[in-house]
Design a protein around this motif. Structure first.
Motif, PDB file in Angstrom:
ATOM      1  N   PRO A 133       0.848  -1.195   0.000  1.00  0.00           N
ATOM      2  CA  PRO A 133       0.000   0.000   0.000  1.00  0.00           C
ATOM      3  C   PRO A 133       0.882   1.243   0.000  1.00  0.00           C
ATOM      4  O   PRO A 133       2.064   1.171   0.369  1.00  0.00           O
ATOM      5  N   PHE A 134       0.347   2.364  -0.389  1.00  0.00           N
ATOM      6  CA  PHE A 134       1.086   3.618  -0.252  1.00  0.00           C
ATOM      7  C   PHE A 134       1.317   3.903   1.233  1.00  0.00           C
ATOM      8  O   PHE A 134       0.457   3.617   2.073  1.00  0.00           O
ATOM      9  N   GLU A 135       2.459   4.464   1.522  1.00  0.00           N
ATOM     10  CA  GLU A 135       2.770   4.767   2.915  1.00  0.00           C
ATOM     11  C   GLU A 135       1.769   5.767   3.487  1.00  0.00           C
ATOM     12  O   GLU A 135       1.457   6.782   2.863  1.00  0.00           O
ATOM     13  N   GLY A 136       1.238   5.462   4.639  1.00  0.00           N
ATOM     14  CA  GLY A 136       0.302   6.347   5.323  1.00  0.00           C
ATOM     15  C   GLY A 136      -1.158   6.122   4.974  1.00  0.00           C
ATOM     16  O   GLY A 136      -2.042   6.580   5.698  1.00  0.00           O
ATOM     17  N   VAL A 137      -1.416   5.389   3.885  1.00  0.00           N
ATOM     18  CA  VAL A 137      -2.815   5.251   3.454  1.00  0.00           C
ATOM     19  C   VAL A 137      -3.614   4.357   4.403  1.00  0.00           C
ATOM     20  O   VAL A 137      -4.801   4.604   4.650  1.00  0.00           O
ATOM     21  N   VAL A 138      -2.974   3.330   4.963  1.00  0.00           N
ATOM     22  CA  VAL A 138      -3.686   2.457   5.903  1.00  0.00           C
ATOM     23  C   VAL A 138      -4.105   3.244   7.133  1.00  0.00           C
ATOM     24  O   VAL A 138      -5.245   3.142   7.601  1.00  0.00           O
ATOM     25  N   ARG A 139      -3.196   4.054   7.635  1.00  0.00           N
ATOM     26  CA  ARG A 139      -3.512   4.884   8.808  1.00  0.00           C
ATOM     27  C   ARG A 139      -4.654   5.837   8.492  1.00  0.00           C
ATOM     28  O   ARG A 139      -5.562   6.031   9.300  1.00  0.00           O
ATOM     29  N   HIS A 140      -4.614   6.443   7.309  1.00  0.00           N
ATOM     30  CA  HIS A 140      -5.677   7.363   6.907  1.00  0.00           C
ATOM     31  C   HIS A 140      -7.025   6.659   6.894  1.00  0.00           C
ATOM     32  O   HIS A 140      -8.012   7.147   7.462  1.00  0.00           O
ATOM     33  N   TYR A 141      -7.091   5.483   6.269  1.00  0.00           N
ATOM     34  CA  TYR A 141      -8.349   4.759   6.162  1.00  0.00           C
ATOM     35  C   TYR A 141      -8.845   4.280   7.521  1.00  0.00           C
ATOM     36  O   TYR A 141     -10.051   4.294   7.796  1.00  0.00           O
ATOM     37  N   GLN A 142      -7.927   3.852   8.374  1.00  0.00           N
ATOM     38  CA  GLN A 142      -8.326   3.416   9.712  1.00  0.00           C
ATOM     39  C   GLN A 142      -8.912   4.576  10.506  1.00  0.00           C
ATOM     40  O   GLN A 142      -9.914   4.419  11.214  1.00  0.00           O
ATOM     41  N   ALA A 166      -3.310  14.107   2.936  1.00  0.00           N
ATOM     42  CA  ALA A 166      -4.728  13.772   3.010  1.00  0.00           C
ATOM     43  C   ALA A 166      -5.197  13.686   4.461  1.00  0.00           C
ATOM     44  O   ALA A 166      -6.315  14.104   4.790  1.00  0.00           O
ATOM     45  N   ILE A 167      -4.340  13.142   5.329  1.00  0.00           N
ATOM     46  CA  ILE A 167      -4.695  13.056   6.753  1.00  0.00           C
ATOM     47  C   ILE A 167      -4.860  14.449   7.346  1.00  0.00           C
ATOM     48  O   ILE A 167      -5.822  14.726   8.087  1.00  0.00           O
ATOM     49  N   LEU A 168      -3.938  15.342   7.032  1.00  0.00           N
ATOM     50  CA  LEU A 168      -4.031  16.720   7.533  1.00  0.00           C
ATOM     51  C   LEU A 168      -5.316  17.394   7.042  1.00  0.00           C
ATOM     52  O   LEU A 168      -5.984  18.104   7.788  1.00  0.00           O
ATOM     53  N   HIS A 169      -5.648  17.149   5.781  1.00  0.00           N
ATOM     54  CA  HIS A 169      -6.868  17.728   5.234  1.00  0.00           C
ATOM     55  C   HIS A 169      -8.093  17.163   5.948  1.00  0.00           C
ATOM     56  O   HIS A 169      -9.028  17.904   6.294  1.00  0.00           O
ATOM     57  N   SER A 170      -8.106  15.851   6.176  1.00  0.00           N
ATOM     58  CA  SER A 170      -9.235  15.223   6.868  1.00  0.00           C
ATOM     59  C   SER A 170      -9.401  15.775   8.272  1.00  0.00           C
ATOM     60  O   SER A 170     -10.525  15.940   8.761  1.00  0.00           O
ATOM     61  N   GLN A 171      -8.288  16.069   8.923  1.00  0.00           N
ATOM     62  CA  GLN A 171      -8.350  16.681  10.249  1.00  0.00           C
ATOM     63  C   GLN A 171      -8.909  18.104  10.152  1.00  0.00           C
ATOM     64  O   GLN A 171      -9.764  18.505  10.947  1.00  0.00           O
ATOM     65  N   LYS A 172      -8.460  18.826   9.140  1.00  0.00           N
ATOM     66  CA  LYS A 172      -8.880  20.220   8.959  1.00  0.00           C
ATOM     67  C   LYS A 172     -10.384  20.344   8.740  1.00  0.00           C
ATOM     68  O   LYS A 172     -11.035  21.243   9.287  1.00  0.00           O
ATOM     69  N   VAL A 173     -10.959  19.425   7.941  1.00  0.00           N
ATOM     70  CA  VAL A 173     -12.384  19.526   7.612  1.00  0.00           C
ATOM     71  C   VAL A 173     -13.265  18.754   8.584  1.00  0.00           C
ATOM     72  O   VAL A 173     -14.487  18.711   8.423  1.00  0.00           O
ATOM     73  N   GLY A 174     -12.655  18.133   9.597  1.00  0.00           N
ATOM     74  CA  GLY A 174     -13.428  17.474  10.636  1.00  0.00           C
ATOM     75  C   GLY A 174     -13.779  16.020  10.382  1.00  0.00           C
ATOM     76  O   GLY A 174     -14.578  15.436  11.120  1.00  0.00           O
ATOM     77  N   LEU A 175     -13.172  15.419   9.350  1.00  0.00           N
ATOM     78  CA  LEU A 175     -13.438  14.005   9.084  1.00  0.00           C
ATOM     79  C   LEU A 175     -12.785  13.098  10.128  1.00  0.00           C
ATOM     80  O   LEU A 175     -13.275  12.010  10.394  1.00  0.00           O
TER      81      LEU A 175
END
Length: 351
Positions: A175-184, A329-338
């Motif tokens: 997987p791309f690095e960091g993508v598993v953490r993002h999805y979890q 993407a993780i930073l963006h998800s945090q920013k928008v409240g996801l």
């Protein structure tokens, strides 16, 4: 072919790990309070599921080839008994079936076992088992592409794509690095204790690769979800895997949004093939249901065209994150409240 020859041929196929008895293959289905949908195939010949994952090129190549050696059982009748409610269907020319039914009694939210029986006087006692997802009433639901969205596939480079496909297996692909953490984080965020946001993996990859992709996700601890894949291919079409026409992908996503009209969805894809165009069309058709679009940037040559599409998506008041590294993407998800507050560590994507 006489009986002795048939017996030798069957022995050869079994040695090649090809099952010669009919099977019912049931894929994870989904539904809501009353409408249920379940897909599957019936095969007369099919690959024996892989249990050993030796990292040998020959073993990996043979295992892949077997996935495309399934022989469909056309015109087979199948039946599901969902809490006393009987629904039947007949397989089409490639052995595919779709079971749809309405249930008067809503099921509890979560995953439920389901069984589909082959109705035949010749082949008795043949059935397949799967699971049905009845999503909880969570704040978000996620629809993700597979190749080059979370699974490194090199879709834009045919030689490299085929090399990885033939020489790696579901446990050695990356997987791309960091993508598993993002999805979890997305699966667990704002969903309540013991509840996860639903994931749907909608891909142009064929149903041949269902177990392969399920094993990849399980091995890498990606969220369990419902796979919605493309039409089965035969061995002589193997080099065209993942190159299916993309109109079907739009229709599968649109059906999800119609099935859950009050649910907010997040779309995750990449810019190697048609995701930007498909997601743009989805936003145009369902602007009030799409909260955000994530697109992984892979192909430099497509960036200007994709940025133009993104500008148009944003005109529908849908946010877009066009990123290279999953931490963005993780930073963006945090920013928008996801997702909730967290500590971000710098990382690079896999090659």
């Amino acid at each position: 072919m006489d009986t002795a020859t048939k017996k030798r041929f069957k022995h050869l196929l079994n040695w090649l790990r090809i099952n010669t008895d009919p099977i019912v293959k049931v894929y994870h289905g989904y539904g809501d309070d009353d409408a249920m949908l379940l897909y599957g195939h019936v095969f007369t010949t099919s690959p024996i599921p892989r249990k050993r994952y030796r990292n040998l090129i020959f073993s990996n190549t043979m295992a892949l080839l077997r996935l495309f050696m399934a022989k469909p059982f056309a015109g087979a009748k199948v039946r599901v008994n969902w809490r006393g409610h009987i629904t039947e269907a007949v397989t089409d020319t490639d052995g595919f079936f779709k079971l749809e039914w309405h249930t008067p009694t809503p099921a509890e939210k979560g995953w439920h076992p389901v069984r589909v029986d082959l109705i035949s006087d010749v082949h008795e006692g043949v059935y397949g088992e799967g699971k049905m997802l009845i999503p909880h009433a969570t704040q978000y639901a996620f629809i993700s592409d597979v190749d080059d969205t979370f699974l490194v596939s090199h879709s834009s480079k045919m030689g490299k794509r085929l090399y990885v496909l033939f020489t790696k297996n579901a446990r050695t692909r990356r997987p791309f690095e960091g993508v598993v953490r993002h999805y979890q984080l997305l699966a667990a965020s704002n969903s309540g204790d013991g509840v996860t946001n639903p994931f749907f993996y909608v891909s142009s990859s064929e149903w041949n690769l269902y177990e392969y992709l399920k094993e990849f996700c399980r091995n890498n601890e990606l969220p369990e979800g419902v796979f919605l894949l493309s039409q089965l291919k035969q061995w002589h079409e193997l080099l065209k895997t993942g190159q299916t026409k993309h109109q079907g992908k739009f229709m599968r996503i649109a059906r999800l949004l119609k099935e859950f009209p009050h649910q907010k969805f997040v779309l995750l894809g990449d810019d190697t093939q048609q995701d930007p165009y498909i997601y743009h069309s989805i936003v145009e058709a369902f602007p009030n249901q799409v909260l955000c679009v994530y697109l992984r940037h892979i192909r430099k040559s497509r960036k200007p065209a994709v940025e133009s599409i993104i500008d148009d998506i944003r005109k529908h008041k849908v946010d877009v994150c066009y990123f290279e590294h999953s931490n963005e993407a993780i930073l963006h998800s945090q920013k928008v409240g996801l997702i909730k507050d967290l500590v971000i560590t710098k990382g690079e994507p896999e090659d």
